[in-house]
Design a protein around this motif. Structure first.
Motif, short mmCIF file in Angstrom:
data_model
loop_
_atom_site.label_atom_id
_atom_site.label_comp_id
_atom_site.label_asym_id
_atom_site.label_seq_id
_atom_site.Cartn_x
_atom_site.Cartn_y
_atom_site.Cartn_z
N ARG A 191 28.69 48.13 8.08
CA ARG A 191 29.98 47.74 8.62
C ARG A 191 29.75 46.98 9.92
N ARG A 192 30.29 45.77 10.00
CA ARG A 192 30.15 44.98 11.22
C ARG A 192 30.89 45.66 12.36
N LEU A 193 30.20 45.88 13.46
CA LEU A 193 30.84 46.39 14.65
C LEU A 193 31.33 45.25 15.52
N PHE A 194 30.43 44.31 15.82
CA PHE A 194 30.81 43.16 16.63
C PHE A 194 29.71 42.12 16.61
N ARG A 195 30.05 40.94 17.04
CA ARG A 195 29.07 39.89 17.29
C ARG A 195 29.01 39.69 18.80
N GLN A 196 27.84 39.34 19.30
CA GLN A 196 27.71 39.14 20.73
C GLN A 196 26.72 38.02 21.03
N GLY A 251 36.04 52.97 15.57
CA GLY A 251 37.23 52.97 16.42
C GLY A 251 36.93 52.75 17.88
N LEU A 252 35.78 53.23 18.32
CA LEU A 252 35.41 53.10 19.73
C LEU A 252 34.74 51.77 20.03
N HIS A 253 33.95 51.26 19.09
CA HIS A 253 33.10 50.11 19.39
C HIS A 253 33.22 48.94 18.42
N GLY A 254 34.07 49.07 17.42
CA GLY A 254 34.24 47.95 16.50
C GLY A 254 35.04 46.82 17.11
N GLU A 255 35.05 45.70 16.43
CA GLU A 255 35.81 44.55 16.92
C GLU A 255 37.28 44.94 17.07
N GLY A 256 37.84 44.63 18.20
CA GLY A 256 39.23 44.97 18.45
C GLY A 256 39.43 46.33 19.08
N ALA A 257 38.33 47.08 19.26
CA ALA A 257 38.46 48.40 19.91
C ALA A 257 38.83 48.21 21.37
N PRO A 258 39.61 49.12 21.94
CA PRO A 258 39.99 49.00 23.36
C PRO A 258 38.78 49.14 24.27
N ASP A 259 38.80 48.43 25.38
CA ASP A 259 37.70 48.51 26.34
C ASP A 259 37.75 49.85 27.08
N GLU A 286 34.27 61.25 23.38
CA GLU A 286 35.20 61.52 22.29
C GLU A 286 34.75 62.70 21.44
N VAL A 287 33.45 62.82 21.22
CA VAL A 287 32.94 63.97 20.46
C VAL A 287 33.28 65.27 21.19
N ALA A 288 33.12 65.28 22.51
CA ALA A 288 33.44 66.48 23.29
C ALA A 288 34.92 66.82 23.16
N ARG A 289 35.76 65.81 23.06
CA ARG A 289 37.21 66.04 22.97
C ARG A 289 37.63 66.48 21.57
N LEU A 290 37.06 65.84 20.55
CA LEU A 290 37.52 66.07 19.18
C LEU A 290 36.70 67.11 18.43
N PRO A 328 32.08 63.59 3.86
CA PRO A 328 33.24 63.56 4.77
C PRO A 328 32.86 63.61 6.24
N ALA A 329 31.78 64.32 6.57
CA ALA A 329 31.37 64.41 7.97
C ALA A 329 30.85 63.06 8.47
N ILE A 330 30.03 62.41 7.64
CA ILE A 330 29.48 61.12 8.04
C ILE A 330 30.58 60.07 8.06
N THR A 331 31.51 60.19 7.13
CA THR A 331 32.67 59.28 7.14
C THR A 331 33.45 59.41 8.44
N TRP A 332 33.63 60.64 8.89
CA TRP A 332 34.34 60.88 10.16
C TRP A 332 33.60 60.23 11.33
N LEU A 333 32.28 60.43 11.40
CA LEU A 333 31.52 59.87 12.51
C LEU A 333 31.51 58.34 12.46
N ARG A 334 31.41 57.78 11.25
CA ARG A 334 31.49 56.32 11.11
C ARG A 334 32.81 55.81 11.66
#
Length: 304
Positions: free
Chosen positions: A164-169, A296-304, A118-122, A285-291
């Motif tokens: 920020r919680r990403l997920f539980r496993q 979005g990629l790995h938080g709960e509910g993110a697409p596989d 995603e970094v390469a794309r955006l 703002p830069a760190i907010t973007w990366l967060r």
């Protein structure tokens, strides 16, 4: 002369005199009175022990020392002005920002492939470096801004940090496909009788699983101990060893190494994987973007 002895406004007057070469014009440009500009010039002369400007028919001519100060002063004022007036924005498509993220080897295996795609794309000019959470003084490095974010099970990051919680496993039992334990369920006895590889991942929180197994008196025949998870996929693929690993790591390793995993026969607690950042950089703002990208990629509910 020390910086604490200098009023920044005096440098603003000095710079304007360099531009306008007349006290009256500099005063008008700055919205000050002529006596105010003259008083500022007098103070600067005392501080620098130099006349700075000499009256001539063509206006106020800078002395050699003033000319020496002209370039650095203009650059410094420009930097300060830009810093104060910059808008809180970040354009990933043009930024050349370099980020540093603290994570374990599990994090590198699980998070980085999707993130870097995603970094390469955006943000094609953005770069990311990783450091081991245990290899640096994470609290000090994050407070200083040397490490921008950290991901993992990091109970030491408390006061002064946002998370920020990403997920539980869960922890799972993992082995090669076709292993004798490769079936829907495995008993605790079957688990204990197998040959095991154990990862001693010091300082990451994942050692808790081994401690709990020990407290539960779950016997294991440990034939291999390694300090990290990087080689676990290779080891399990070419052996009959069994490993206790976090579920997200198992998901990442299963396909490439032709491995299987099942619900762990021992009742191990779930673990929470969080994203951390220091309060000093909460509105960067830069760190907010990366967060946001990581969530979005790995938080709960993110697409596989």
């Amino acid at each position: 002369m020390e910086l604490k002895d200098i009023d920044l406004n005096l440098l603003v007057v000095f710079h304007q005199l360099l531009v306008d070469r007349r006290v009256s014009k500099a005063a008008s440009s700055l919205g000050l009175s002529q006596p105010g500009v003259s008083n500022a010039l007098a103070r600067l002369r005392r501080l620098t022990d130099d006349q700075l400007f000499l009256r001539t028919p063509n206006g106020m001519e800078p002395t050699p020392y003033a000319q020496q100060l002209a370039g650095p002063t203009a650059s410094a004022l420009q930097v300060i002005h830009a810093a104060i007036n910059q808008k809180a924005s970040f354009d990933p498509s043009t930024s050349k920002r370099a980020f540093t993220v603290g994570m374990t080897d599990i994090g590198e295996i699980y998070f980085l492939p999707k993130l870097m795609k995603e970094v390469a794309r955006l943000a094609p000019n953005v770069s990311i470096s990783t450091v081991r959470n245990t290899a640096v003084n994470l609290q000090d490095e994050m407070e200083a801004g040397h490490v921008n974010l950290a991901i993992g099970l990091l109970p030491q990051l408390k006061a002064g940090y946002f998370q920020r919680r990403l997920f539980r496993q869960q922890y799972v039992c993992m082995f090669r496909r076709g292993h004798p334990l490769d079936k829907k369920t495995v008993s605790l006895s079957e688990f204990s009788s197998a040959d095991h590889v154990v990862v001693i991942s010091a300082g990451t929180g994942h050692g808790n699983a081994d401690e709990i197994l020990g407290r539960k008196k779950v016997a294991r025949k440990v034939v291999l101990t390694v300090p990290h998870y990087v080689a676990v996929g290779h080891i399990l693929h070419d052996s009959d060893l069994v490993a206790t690993v976090p579920e997200r790591l198992a998901q990442a390793l299963a396909g490439p190494f032709e491995l299987s995993y099942i619900r762990h026969p021992a009742k191990l607690p779930e673990i929470a994987i969080n994203l951390f950042w220091h309060g000093r950089f909460h509105k960067d703002p830069a760190i907010t973007w990366l967060r946001s990208l990581i969530v979005g990629l790995h938080g709960e509910g993110a697409p596989d």
